[in-house]
Motif scaffolding. Structure first.
Motif, PDB file in Angstrom:
ATOM      1  N   ALA A 106       0.834  -1.209   0.000  1.00  0.00           N
ATOM      2  CA  ALA A 106       0.000   0.000   0.000  1.00  0.00           C
ATOM      3  C   ALA A 106       0.868   1.259   0.000  1.00  0.00           C
ATOM      4  CB  ALA A 106      -0.929  -0.020   1.208  1.00  0.00           C
ATOM      5  N   SER A 107       1.916   1.246   0.785  1.00  0.00           N
ATOM      6  CA  SER A 107       2.811   2.403   0.857  1.00  0.00           C
ATOM      7  C   SER A 107       3.515   2.648  -0.477  1.00  0.00           C
ATOM      8  CB  SER A 107       3.846   2.165   1.958  1.00  0.00           C
ATOM      9  OG  SER A 107       4.807   3.160   1.945  1.00  0.00           O
ATOM     10  N   LEU A 108       4.004   1.573  -1.098  1.00  0.00           N
ATOM     11  CA  LEU A 108       4.700   1.712  -2.376  1.00  0.00           C
ATOM     12  C   LEU A 108       3.748   2.154  -3.485  1.00  0.00           C
ATOM     13  CD1 LEU A 108       7.095  -1.380  -2.309  1.00  0.00           C
ATOM     14  CD2 LEU A 108       7.698   1.018  -2.013  1.00  0.00           C
ATOM     15  N   GLU A 109       2.527   1.608  -3.501  1.00  0.00           N
ATOM     16  CA  GLU A 109       1.548   2.016  -4.526  1.00  0.00           C
ATOM     17  C   GLU A 109       1.181   3.484  -4.375  1.00  0.00           C
ATOM     18  OE1 GLU A 109      -1.863  -0.558  -4.686  1.00  0.00           O
ATOM     19  OE2 GLU A 109      -0.703  -2.184  -5.583  1.00  0.00           O
ATOM     20  N   LYS A 110       1.021   3.926  -3.134  1.00  0.00           N
ATOM     21  CA  LYS A 110       0.701   5.330  -2.880  1.00  0.00           C
ATOM     22  C   LYS A 110       1.823   6.234  -3.385  1.00  0.00           C
ATOM     23  CE  LYS A 110       0.658   7.082   1.324  1.00  0.00           C
ATOM     24  NZ  LYS A 110       0.299   7.329   2.725  1.00  0.00           N
ATOM     25  N   ARG A 111       3.048   5.829  -3.145  1.00  0.00           N
ATOM     26  CA  ARG A 111       4.211   6.596  -3.593  1.00  0.00           C
ATOM     27  C   ARG A 111       4.304   6.607  -5.123  1.00  0.00           C
ATOM     28  NH1 ARG A 111       9.009   7.931  -0.755  1.00  0.00           N
ATOM     29  NH2 ARG A 111       8.066   6.944   1.043  1.00  0.00           N
ATOM     30  N   TYR A 112       3.977   5.470  -5.758  1.00  0.00           N
ATOM     31  CA  TYR A 112       4.023   5.387  -7.228  1.00  0.00           C
ATOM     32  C   TYR A 112       2.962   6.279  -7.859  1.00  0.00           C
ATOM     33  CZ  TYR A 112       3.525   3.572 -11.941  1.00  0.00           C
ATOM     34  OH  TYR A 112       3.428   3.465 -13.299  1.00  0.00           O
ATOM     35  N   VAL A 113       1.748   6.235  -7.338  1.00  0.00           N
ATOM     36  CA  VAL A 113       0.652   7.040  -7.886  1.00  0.00           C
ATOM     37  C   VAL A 113       0.949   8.528  -7.715  1.00  0.00           C
ATOM     38  CG1 VAL A 113      -1.794   7.608  -7.618  1.00  0.00           C
ATOM     39  CG2 VAL A 113      -1.068   5.224  -7.635  1.00  0.00           C
ATOM     40  N   ALA A 114       1.611   8.891  -6.625  1.00  0.00           N
ATOM     41  CA  ALA A 114       1.966  10.289  -6.384  1.00  0.00           C
ATOM     42  C   ALA A 114       3.070  10.764  -7.329  1.00  0.00           C
ATOM     43  CB  ALA A 114       2.411  10.480  -4.939  1.00  0.00           C
ATOM     44  N   GLY A 115       3.761   9.832  -7.982  1.00  0.00           N
ATOM     45  CA  GLY A 115       4.802  10.198  -8.937  1.00  0.00           C
ATOM     46  C   GLY A 115       6.169  10.420  -8.310  1.00  0.00           C
ATOM     47  N   LYS A 116       6.362   9.945  -7.090  1.00  0.00           N
ATOM     48  CA  LYS A 116       7.650  10.105  -6.418  1.00  0.00           C
ATOM     49  C   LYS A 116       8.576   8.940  -6.758  1.00  0.00           C
ATOM     50  CE  LYS A 116       5.698  12.519  -2.483  1.00  0.00           C
ATOM     51  NZ  LYS A 116       5.427  12.455  -1.059  1.00  0.00           N
ATOM     52  N   ASN A 117       9.870   9.185  -6.759  1.00  0.00           N
ATOM     53  CA  ASN A 117      10.893   8.154  -6.935  1.00  0.00           C
ATOM     54  C   ASN A 117      10.662   7.299  -8.186  1.00  0.00           C
ATOM     55  OD1 ASN A 117      10.103   8.188  -3.724  1.00  0.00           O
ATOM     56  ND2 ASN A 117      12.267   8.517  -4.126  1.00  0.00           N
ATOM     57  N   LYS A 118      10.583   7.948  -9.340  1.00  0.00           N
ATOM     58  CA  LYS A 118      10.285   7.248 -10.594  1.00  0.00           C
ATOM     59  C   LYS A 118      11.278   6.126 -10.892  1.00  0.00           C
ATOM     60  CE  LYS A 118       7.805  10.798 -13.161  1.00  0.00           C
ATOM     61  NZ  LYS A 118       6.489  10.266 -12.993  1.00  0.00           N
ATOM     62  N   TRP A 119      12.557   6.339 -10.602  1.00  0.00           N
ATOM     63  CA  TRP A 119      13.558   5.321 -10.909  1.00  0.00           C
ATOM     64  C   TRP A 119      13.302   4.034 -10.146  1.00  0.00           C
ATOM     65  CZ3 TRP A 119      17.299   2.667  -8.134  1.00  0.00           C
ATOM     66  CH2 TRP A 119      18.210   1.947  -8.890  1.00  0.00           C
ATOM     67  N   PHE A 120      12.847   4.152  -8.912  1.00  0.00           N
ATOM     68  CA  PHE A 120      12.617   2.982  -8.071  1.00  0.00           C
ATOM     69  C   PHE A 120      11.543   2.068  -8.661  1.00  0.00           C
ATOM     70  CE2 PHE A 120      10.760   0.883  -4.259  1.00  0.00           C
ATOM     71  CZ  PHE A 120      11.882   0.193  -3.861  1.00  0.00           C
ATOM     72  N   PHE A 121      10.592   2.642  -9.372  1.00  0.00           N
ATOM     73  CA  PHE A 121       9.467   1.868  -9.896  1.00  0.00           C
ATOM     74  C   PHE A 121       9.638   1.422 -11.342  1.00  0.00           C
ATOM     75  CE2 PHE A 121       7.729   4.325  -6.371  1.00  0.00           C
ATOM     76  CZ  PHE A 121       7.198   3.287  -5.627  1.00  0.00           C
TER      77      PHE A 121
END
Length: 136
Positions: free
Chosen positions: A116-131
């Motif tokens: 849930a934390s990682l999905e929230k971060r991905y949807v927010a557009g943070k840390n693009k390289w990590f995803f």
């Protein structure tokens, strides 16, 4: 020698089932523990990366393609390659601890919280390289 493997550092797992996957260090044990007498770290990472999204996709399809599958694992330092990137991990740190690995149900709950934390971060557009998936 300076210790550069600290909490929040993004690493790449080199060996095992999750080889080639990106993960973030939640807690590190430089001296080891009684059960694991070698330097190791608790990592939380991405087992399955989100798929590519374009403008023409419907919101429902975007939501479906934005799913992340996560993992949590205890990994020897020898099997980690640190990167120059780091993440803030307040939510992940509260969900994952050394005691999480005692019970399978606790582990499942922690994996859901990390996801849930990682999905929230991905949807927010943070840390693009990590995803993004590693290309090698």
């Amino acid at each position: 020698m300076a210790r550069f493997i600290k909490g929040g550092k993004v690493v790449i797992v080199l060996q095992g089932r999750y080889a080639g996957k990106k993960a973030v260090i939640v807690k590190n044990f430089d001296e080891g523990t009684k059960e694991r007498p070698y330097p190791h770290a608790i990592v939380a990472g991405i087992e399955r990366y989100p798929l590519k999204v374009t403008k023409s996709m419907t919101p429902r399809k975007v939501a479906a393609r934005s799913h992340v599958k996560s993992f949590i694992k205890v990994v020897n330092y020898a099997h980690l390659m640190p990167t120059r990137y780091s993440l803030e991990l307040e939510e992940i740190k509260s969900a994952v601890s050394a005691e999480t690995f005692q019970e399978p149900t606790q582990r499942a709950v922690a994996k859901k919280a990390v996801r849930a934390s990682l999905e929230k971060r991905y949807v927010a557009g943070k840390n693009k390289w990590f995803f993004t998936k590693l290309r090698f």
